[in-house]
Design an enzyme around this catalytic site. Structure first.
Site, PDB file in Angstrom:
ATOM      1  N   LYS A 280       0.821  -1.216   0.000  1.00 26.06           N
ATOM      2  CA  LYS A 280       0.000   0.000   0.000  1.00 26.06           C
ATOM      3  C   LYS A 280       0.856   1.268   0.000  1.00 26.06           C
ATOM      4  O   LYS A 280       0.329   2.370  -0.162  1.00 26.06           O
ATOM      5  CB  LYS A 280      -0.939   0.018   1.211  1.00 26.06           C
ATOM      6  N   CYS A 281       2.153   1.122   0.180  1.00 20.78           N
ATOM      7  CA  CYS A 281       3.074   2.263   0.260  1.00 20.78           C
ATOM      8  C   CYS A 281       3.702   2.526  -1.115  1.00 20.78           C
ATOM      9  O   CYS A 281       4.344   1.653  -1.696  1.00 20.78           O
ATOM     10  CB  CYS A 281       4.163   1.965   1.292  1.00 20.78           C
TER      11      CYS A 281
END
Length: 117
Positions: free
Chosen positions: A17-18
């Site tokens: 998600k980063c």
């Protein structure tokens, strides 16, 4: 043509998600390296693994702590009262506190997703 994939000599503690973590993973793969990907939020490192990584990186636990989007403030981790062992235990319990990505190479010279020092 894509470079041939080499045997994995690189491990990345990755959060899909980063954006930074995704970029670093893409850069590693673009070099023809098939890294070992550890989604550390699903498979958190132990306190011992975090200690080893910190030692190899040559940084104190505060250097690997992430504040934004984590329970850092809620846990009061900005207080100087917390010993290194306490901070490592907090990262083991709440792996979202680990600044990502963390990359270990065959040379054993890990780096984090932000400038250290």
């Amino acid at each position: 043509m894509a470079p041939a994939r080499r045997a994995s000599t690189v491990t990345i503690w990755h959060n899909p998600k980063c954006a930074t973590s995704r970029k670093v993973l893409a850069l590693i793969r673009a070099q023809g390296i098939a890294p070992t990907v550890v989604e550390y939020l699903k498979n958190p490192p132990s306190a011992a693994e975090i200690r080893t990584m910190l030692k190899d990186m040559g940084i104190a636990p505060r250097g690997l702590l992430r504040r934004r989007g984590t329970p850092y403030d809620e846990l009061g981790l900005d207080s100087p009262k917390w010993a290194d062992a306490d901070l490592i235990a907090a990262m083991a319990r709440h792996p979202i506190l680990i600044e990502r990505p963390v990359v270990r190479t065959r040379k054993g010279a890990p780096c984090a997703g932000r400038r250290i020092g």
